[in-house]
Structures are given as structure tokens and as C-alpha cells.
Write an enzyme that holds these catalytic residues in place. Structure first.
Site, short mmCIF file in Angstrom:
data_model
loop_
_atom_site.label_atom_id
_atom_site.label_comp_id
_atom_site.label_asym_id
_atom_site.label_seq_id
_atom_site.Cartn_x
_atom_site.Cartn_y
_atom_site.Cartn_z
N GLU A 192 0.88 -1.17 0.00
CA GLU A 192 0.00 0.00 0.00
C GLU A 192 0.91 1.21 0.00
O GLU A 192 1.60 1.47 0.99
CB GLU A 192 -0.87 0.02 1.27
CG GLU A 192 -1.74 -1.22 1.48
CD GLU A 192 -2.90 -1.29 0.52
OE1 GLU A 192 -3.24 -0.26 -0.08
OE2 GLU A 192 -3.46 -2.38 0.36
N CYS A 239 -3.74 8.11 3.80
CA CYS A 239 -3.41 7.67 2.44
C CYS A 239 -4.59 7.84 1.51
O CYS A 239 -4.43 7.94 0.30
CB CYS A 239 -2.97 6.22 2.48
SG CYS A 239 -4.14 5.19 3.36
P1 NAP Z 1 8.38 4.93 4.67
O1 NAP Z 1 9.52 5.79 4.97
O2 NAP Z 1 8.42 4.07 3.46
O3 NAP Z 1 8.16 4.05 5.99
C1 NAP Z 1 7.18 3.06 6.06
C2 NAP Z 1 7.69 1.90 6.90
O4 NAP Z 1 8.80 1.28 6.25
C3 NAP Z 1 8.19 2.31 8.28
O5 NAP Z 1 7.85 1.30 9.20
C4 NAP Z 1 9.70 2.38 8.07
O6 NAP Z 1 10.43 2.20 9.27
C5 NAP Z 1 9.91 1.22 7.13
N1 NAP Z 1 11.14 1.30 6.36
C6 NAP Z 1 11.86 2.39 6.03
N2 NAP Z 1 12.92 2.04 5.28
C7 NAP Z 1 12.85 0.69 5.12
C8 NAP Z 1 13.66 -0.28 4.45
N3 NAP Z 1 14.75 0.08 3.77
N4 NAP Z 1 13.30 -1.57 4.51
C9 NAP Z 1 12.21 -1.96 5.17
N5 NAP Z 1 11.41 -1.08 5.84
C10 NAP Z 1 11.72 0.22 5.81
O7 NAP Z 1 7.04 5.71 4.52
P2 NAP Z 1 6.55 6.98 5.32
O8 NAP Z 1 7.03 8.15 4.57
O9 NAP Z 1 6.83 6.84 6.76
O10 NAP Z 1 4.99 6.79 5.12
C11 NAP Z 1 4.17 7.69 4.46
C12 NAP Z 1 3.67 7.10 3.16
O11 NAP Z 1 2.84 5.98 3.43
C13 NAP Z 1 2.83 8.06 2.40
O12 NAP Z 1 3.36 8.19 1.11
C14 NAP Z 1 1.47 7.44 2.34
O13 NAP Z 1 0.77 7.66 1.15
C15 NAP Z 1 1.74 5.99 2.52
N6 NAP Z 1 0.62 5.34 3.15
C16 NAP Z 1 -0.16 4.49 2.41
C17 NAP Z 1 -1.24 3.86 2.98
C18 NAP Z 1 -2.10 2.91 2.20
O14 NAP Z 1 -2.88 2.21 2.80
N7 NAP Z 1 -2.00 2.87 0.90
C19 NAP Z 1 -1.54 4.07 4.32
C20 NAP Z 1 -0.74 4.94 5.05
C21 NAP Z 1 0.34 5.57 4.45
P3 NAP Z 1 10.97 3.48 10.09
O15 NAP Z 1 9.80 4.26 10.50
O16 NAP Z 1 11.69 2.85 11.22
O17 NAP Z 1 11.87 4.21 9.13
#
Ligand code: NAP
Length: 521
Positions: free
Chosen positions: A257, A294
């Protein structure tokens, strides 16, 4: 020093051996708790969940696992006050916004508990009827669904620490698959606390539910062929996950997602009622959880001739939104979750402003009871493209998601033009439609259904009862194709598919008859 939250793995509470990452109150700037996963024996943790947790869950029927979910729900209902306090401190949300996460998560859990009860005392599911494989009806094929004998790893986003846990864990546990959740670091506290309450209550078998707070380092390396991985977060991290050997070589099933440029579309010829409904919904979606959903509306498609009037009406609503400290009763919109997010929203706004005009400026909102130098608060901003030609020329509005209280008005010429503009989002979680002509609404919905996980239609007859553009209901599918990640979650029992393996059993009908669950189930 603040408390170092424990992780729950291998059936035990264990703290990491490092100093930890500090979680910060995004309004007051104070330190709350620390998280750390350094030094955990991940191989042992995954083996314990897979072996001990998985075996114990699979020994239970769907009804028994449903009862277990109901038990978890009961435990957490008794702790709601504590969850609200954590949400206020760690996510900076006002009560109504905390409810979207906390009560939304508990509601979803309750729905899956009921589904478990309805599935009854069976240990597998049947998929469709038996079908003949040749002329002789004696030899047929029937499809069965069995819980996968692996672990479900969830890597979650920061914006839904409660709902994001339960919307995934409820169908996984109901399916008989143990869960390891890694919440986003910034808001990990609420997820950890909920897992703690449920685990400590002894409702789930050991190994059924684990939580790892802190870095995700090494987690994916543990995944084996029958494990599944559900990720919610940014497209960039999703790309890393898709290219990990667990996925490319070991065929770990993945659900993603990612971000999404969701639309709200005022259809041509809509009545004043429908215009009002669009205005209300857009203003609400922009401000609920400070736009950190999201599913929030990012693009507002309006007939060119109505663009000015709609802009003024939305701006008038946004102007009334009080922004600041969620502890102050007069505040309607709290903070973004972190300084990193505040900076990202500011950068995103600056980018979109290269092509769009400011129709309502969030910077004009004075913060209530919050220090602008400390609080990660930002007022809602409505941007707009000048006319339909500008909508064609602009690309950023269709490609760049600002994860905050920001939306852009996109004027269009006719229905085909609106559809083409919406499709430039390259696949979204949800689009909402506003109008009075049922046939036009139905045909618009079908025209968008291939590129959206959900189409939400707000006609005047359902104005008072519709569930909201951005609200994800457990009965309906959540996910979307293309840039939305290509995932599918929820949708009632459909969610269970991800956690089951499907197989065809080809045999004599006498054998196939034995596959059916007992009559009482
Ligand atoms: P992110 O940086 O990708 O982080 C998401 C998760 O991935 C966190 O738990 C993060 O851990 C982890 N993570 C980071 N780097 C990683 C790696 N190299 N390998 C494995 N896991 C890793 O995303 P974000 O910026 O926090 O989240 C916001 C985004 O989520 C927005 O773009 C939003 O649209 C999307 N979103 C989508 C939905 C949906 O249902 N479609 C729902 C909510 C949000 P850490 O926090 O420890 O870095």
C-alpha cells in the site's frame, strides 16, 4: 532518560541493546519514550512465530480464532483512555482524529471476530464448487484454501499506528497465521502498547503476535517461501522491498500500500446540493488527521465554470479550522507527526506552487496554544490550477503527493476530460463522485473502477449516511493499482485470501465429498 519500550519476540519481552531512537511529542517537542531493536535474535524470533505461534493458531478453528479476536477487542476496549493519551502525545491528534485510528482499528477487529464466528468450526475453506475434468463425472477438481505455514510480517506507516495494526492483524490471525509487526518508528508507541495489552492478557497463543520497534534492518532477510509481507509506506521503500531477494528469489507473497493521489469529482450538471456535499467532504478530508491519510482527497475535479465558486466555499470552511495543540478544546486540527513530515509537507507545497495558485493559505492560520517554532503544525492549504488548459499543462499535481492538509482544485472541460485527468494519477486508492444523475454516476464509477480500489459515490440521497471518502470500511476493499502499490486489503472475507494458499484437489467425487466442512460449520 525516557522509558525504552520492549519488543515482544520469541514469546518474551526484550529490550534492544542500543541507546534507542527517541519518540517526540510533535506539539510540545518533549521526549516521550525510546525504541530499539538492536541485538534481537531475529532468526529465533521468526522461527518461534512460524513454529510455535503458527502451529497453535492452526490447531484452532475459524470460530475459535474469531473468539480470540473478540477477546483481544475486549481487553483493548478497557484501555481506550490510555490509547487516546498516547495518540495525543505521540501523533499530535485531536480526539476525533485519534478516534479514526483507535476506534477504527477496534471496529475492524470486531468485524473480523464476527466473521470468524460465522465461518464456524472448520480448519480450511473451500473455493468454488467441484468441476468435472473430463466426460466421466467421477473425477473432478475442487479448490481448497489453507492457512500458509509461515509468518505474516507487517511493516507499517506512521499515520495509523492502531488501525494499521488491526486492519492487517485481524484477517491474518483469523486465518491462522502468526504476526510480526514493525510499526513506523515515529509513532511506534501506540502499536507497542496495544500488542502489550493483548499479549499480557494471555488471549493469544505464544508466538501468535510479536512486535519489533525500531529499525527494520535484517527483517526481510528472515523471510522464507511461505511467509507473507504486508508493507504500507512510501513508493521508494516499496521499491526496495520489491527488489529484495526474499521476494525475487524466495517468492514471498507481498502486499504493498503506497502513496496515492486520490480525487474528488464534481460531475457536470451537479445541483447546488451536490456542490455543497463536495465542498464539505473536501474540507473534511483535508483536515482530518491533518491530511495524513493515504485515502485523503488530493485532487478536486470541478467544471471550469464552477471552479471559483467551489474554491471560495472550500476556503470559507478551511478558514474556520482552528489549528494547534490538540489538548486545547477549541482546536480542530492538531499536528503532523514529526518535524521530518512538516519539512516534507513544506517542500511538497513549494513544489506544487510552481504550477498552482494558492486559493487558501495555511500559513494564515495562527496556531492555538502552540509554539510555531516547536510545534509541527501547519494550516490547511487549498491550491488551484487556473483553468482547464492549466490542468492539462500541469504534471506535479498528478504525480506528487503532499502528505498533509493540502489539496488542489483541477478545473476540467467535460466528463471525458475529467476522466483523463483523474487517470493521470496512475492508479489510486479511492475516488469520490458527486452528482444527482444516477446513470451518469454509475457510468463514471465503472469508468474509474479499473484504476481505483474503491469508488465512493456521494449523491444527495445518501448524504447523511455515507461513510466518508477517506474512511476505510472493513467490508470494502482497500488498496489500489499502479502507484497506489497494487495491493488489496480488507474487503470482508477477501482479506483472508492473502494469508491462505489455494490448491486444487483432483480426485474421485467420493474423496472430494470428504473435503467439505462438517454440516454444523
Ligand atoms: P516509509 O519511509 O516508506 O516508511 C514506512 C515503513 O517502512 C516504516 O515502518 C519504516 O520504518 C519502514 N522502512 C523504512 N525504510 C525501510 C527499508 N529500507 N526496509 C524496510 N522497511 C523500511 O514511509 P513513510 O514516509 O513513513 O509513510 C508515508 C507514506 O505511506 C505516504 O506516502 C502514504 O501515502 C503511505 N501510506 C499508504 C497507505 C495505504 O494504505 N496505501 C496508508 C498509510 C500511508 P521506520 O519508520 O523505522 O523508518
Amino acid at each position: 532518560m525516557t522509558e525504552l519500550l520492549a519488543n515482544h519476540v520469541s514469546g518474551r519481552w526484550q529490550t534492544g541493546s542500543g541507546a534507542g531512537t527517541v519518540l517526540i511529542d510533535p506539539v510540545l517537542g518533549t521526549e516521550l519514550v525510546r525504541v530499539d531493536a538492536t541485538g534481537l535474535d531475529l532468526a529465533a524470533a521468526f522461527a518461534f512465530a512460524r513454529g510455535t505461534g503458527g502451529a497453535a493458531l492452526r490447531a484452532l478453528s475459524y470460530a475459535q480464532r474469531g473468539a480470540m479476536l473478540a477477546g483481544a477487542l475486549k481487553v483493548m476496549q478497557g484501555q481506550r483512555e490510555a490509547y487516546y493519551e498516547i495518540a495525543t502525545a505521540n501523533s499530535g491528534t485531536v480526539k476525533n482524529d485519534s478516534a479514526v485510528d483507535i476506534d477504527g482499528g477496534l471496529f475492524t477487529l470486531g468485524q473480523y471476530a464476527k466473521m470468524g464466528e460465522a465461518l464456524g468450526e472448520r480448519h480450511h475453506l473451500l473455493d468454488g464448487e467441484a468441476v468435472r475434468l473430463g466426460k466421466d463425472p467421477l473425477f473432478q477438481s475442487r479448490h481448497v484454501l489453507l492457512p500458509t505455514r509461515g509468518v505474516a510480517l507487517f511493516i507499517n506507516a506512521f499515520n495509523f499506528p492502531a488501525w494499521g495494526l488491526w486492519e492487517k492483524a485481524a484477517p491474518a490471525l483469523l486465518s491462522g497465521v502468526p504476526v510480526i509487526v514493525k510499526p513506523a518508528t515515529a509513532t511506534a508507541w501506540l502499536t507497542q502498547r496495544m500488542v502489550k495489552d493483548v499479549v499480557d492478557a494471555g488471549i493469544l497463543p505464544p508466538g501468535a503476535l510479536s512486535v519489533i520497534c525500531g529499525s527494520s534492518q535484517g527483517l526481510l532477510d528472515q523471510l522464507e517461501p511461505f511467509d507473507v509481507l504486508s508493507f504500507t509506506g512510501s513508493a521508494d521503500t516499496a521499491e526496495l522491498i520489491r527488489s529484495h531477494p526474499a521476494v525475487t528469489r524466495r517468492s514471498v507473497r507481498v502486499n504493498i500500500e503506497a502513496d496515492s493521489l486520490n480525487s474528488a469529482w464534481l460531475l457536470p450538471g451537479a445541483s447546488a446540493d451536490s456542490v455543497d456535499l463536495l465542498v464539505k467532504e473536501v474540507a473534511r478530508e483535508m483536515t482530518v488527521k491533518s491530511g495524513q491519510k493515504c485515502t485523503a482527497i488530493r485532487r478536486v475535479l470541478v467544471p471550469q465554470a464552477q471552479a471559483d465558486a467551489v474554491a471560495q466555499a472550500i476556503a470559507a470552511r478551511l478558514a474556520k479550522t482552528t489549528v494547534g495543540n490538540p489538548r486545547n478544546e477549541s482546536v480542530r486540527m492538531g499536528a503532523l507527526v514529526s518535524r521530518a513530515q512538516l519539512n516534507s509537507v513544506r517542500d511538497g507545497l513549494a513544489l506544487l506552487k510552481q504550477q498552482a495558485q494558492v486559493l487558501h493559505d495555511g500559513a494564515a492560520h495562527a496556531l492555538v496554544d502552540a509554539d510555531p517554532a516547536v510545534a509541527c503544525c501547519v494550516g490547511p492549504t487549498l491550491l488551484g490550477l487556473k483553468d482547464a488548459a492549466a490542468s492539462d499543462a500541469a504534471d506535479l499535481v498528478h504525480t506528487h503527493e503532499v502528505f498533509g492538509p493540502v489539496a488542489t482544485l483541477v478545473p476540467y472541460r467535460d466528463a471525458d476530460h475529467a476522466l483523463a485527468l483523474i487517470r493521470r494519477g496512475q492508479g489510486s486508492l479511492v475516488a469520490s463522485l458527486y452528482g444527482n444523475d444516477e446513470a451518469a454516476l454509475a457510468s463514471a464509477a465503472l469508468a474509474l473502477a479499473d484504476s481505483h480500489g474503491r469508488v465512493h459515490i456521494i449523491s444527495p440521497d445518501v448524504a447523511a449516511i455515507q461513510t466518508g471518502h477517506g474512511n476505510v470500511m472493513p467490508q470494502s476493499l482497500h488498496g489500489g493499482p499502479g502507484r497506489a502499490g497494487g495491493g488489496e486489503e480488507l474487503g470482508g472475507l477477501r482479506a483472508l485470501n492473502f494469508y491462505h494458499r489455494r490448491a486444487a484437489i483432483q480426485a474421485s467425487t467420493a474423496v472430494l465429498d470428504r473435503l467439505a466442512p462438517p454440516a454444523s460449520a
